[in-house]
Design a protein around this motif. Structure first.
Motif, PDB file in Angstrom:
ATOM      1  N   ILE A 106      -5.119  14.284  14.113  1.00 16.86           N
ATOM      2  CA  ILE A 106      -4.672  13.475  12.973  1.00 16.86           C
ATOM      3  C   ILE A 106      -5.574  13.629  11.750  1.00 16.86           C
ATOM      4  O   ILE A 106      -5.070  13.821  10.638  1.00 16.86           O
ATOM      5  CB  ILE A 106      -4.486  11.999  13.386  1.00 16.86           C
ATOM      6  N   PRO A 107      -6.921  13.573  11.856  1.00 18.15           N
ATOM      7  CA  PRO A 107      -7.736  13.763  10.643  1.00 18.15           C
ATOM      8  C   PRO A 107      -7.502  15.117   9.969  1.00 18.15           C
ATOM      9  O   PRO A 107      -7.476  15.211   8.744  1.00 18.15           O
ATOM     10  CB  PRO A 107      -9.175  13.647  11.150  1.00 18.15           C
ATOM     11  N   PHE A 108      -7.282  16.158  10.766  1.00  9.45           N
ATOM     12  CA  PHE A 108      -7.020  17.479  10.191  1.00  9.45           C
ATOM     13  C   PHE A 108      -5.665  17.513   9.495  1.00  9.45           C
ATOM     14  O   PHE A 108      -5.494  18.176   8.472  1.00  9.45           O
ATOM     15  CB  PHE A 108      -7.087  18.555  11.278  1.00  9.45           C
ATOM     16  N   ILE A 109      -4.695  16.778  10.043  1.00 12.19           N
ATOM     17  CA  ILE A 109      -3.380  16.685   9.420  1.00 12.19           C
ATOM     18  C   ILE A 109      -3.510  16.036   8.043  1.00 12.19           C
ATOM     19  O   ILE A 109      -2.951  16.519   7.056  1.00 12.19           O
ATOM     20  CB  ILE A 109      -2.412  15.854  10.298  1.00 12.19           C
ATOM     21  N   CYS A 110      -4.273  14.943   7.987  1.00 11.27           N
ATOM     22  CA  CYS A 110      -4.457  14.234   6.716  1.00 11.27           C
ATOM     23  C   CYS A 110      -5.156  15.108   5.686  1.00 11.27           C
ATOM     24  O   CYS A 110      -4.777  15.136   4.514  1.00 11.27           O
ATOM     25  CB  CYS A 110      -5.242  12.943   6.942  1.00 11.27           C
ATOM     26  N   GLN A 111      -6.187  15.837   6.122  1.00 10.40           N
ATOM     27  CA  GLN A 111      -6.901  16.724   5.203  1.00 10.40           C
ATOM     28  C   GLN A 111      -5.982  17.820   4.685  1.00 10.40           C
ATOM     29  O   GLN A 111      -6.000  18.152   3.502  1.00 10.40           O
ATOM     30  CB  GLN A 111      -8.106  17.352   5.898  1.00 10.40           C
ATOM     31  N   GLN A 112      -5.180  18.385   5.563  1.00 12.51           N
ATOM     32  CA  GLN A 112      -4.255  19.442   5.157  1.00 12.51           C
ATOM     33  C   GLN A 112      -3.222  18.908   4.172  1.00 12.51           C
ATOM     34  O   GLN A 112      -2.899  19.554   3.178  1.00 12.51           O
ATOM     35  CB  GLN A 112      -3.560  20.047   6.380  1.00 12.51           C
TER      36      GLN A 112
END
Length: 150
Positions: free
Chosen positions: A130-136
């Protein structure tokens, strides 16, 4: 008639000089205008005023009832995630499910559904992503705004 020919030549020369002077005038003031910092600020403000606000874009983008392509893409990502998980490819399955989560209008509800339907280790992988999704997503939005401004 011998006086007409030199007169036409003089008239043509004056017209050419006038055209060159006008072009020089245009180039000079265009450079002066473009070099002015206030001009760039006014132009940027004008473009921002013409662009729809973030709320309007968000409402248009995330309204699943009116945006059929987004809904189809969401369903396709969920199906692809389920397909990869059924084949035993957890990483690819989580990748597609995270894409679906990004496109979902109600991600909290989708996470609740995933919690009840996915195996615990797969759900844990999804939560870690999820954090990587938000950053992307933020990077994509910033790039889109940069392209619109530039």
């Amino acid at each position: 008639m011998p006086c007409v020919r030199p007169l036409l030549g003089l008239l043509a020369a004056l017209a050419a000089c006038g055209a060159v002077a006008f072009l020089c005038y245009c180039v000079y003031f265009d450079r002066k205008r473009r070099g002015d910092p206030a001009f760039k600020r006014r132009l940027r403000d004008k473009r921002r005023a013409q662009r729809p606000s973030a709320e309007e874009r968000g409402a248009q983008l995330w309204d699943l009832a009116t945006n059929e392509k987004l809904q189809e893409r969401f369903l396709q990502e969920v199906q692809m995630g389920e397909l990869w998980l059924s084949r035993g490819e957890c990483r690819m399955g989580v990748e597609h499910l995270s894409n679906a989560l990004l496109m979902c209008g109600q991600p909290q509800e989708l996470l609740k559904a995933f919690k009840h339907t996915l195996p615990p280790q797969v759900f844990a992988m999804l939560l870690q992503k999820i954090p990587f999704i938000c950053q992307q997503f933020e990077a994509d939005m910033n790039e889109q705004e940069y392209l619109e401004d530039g």
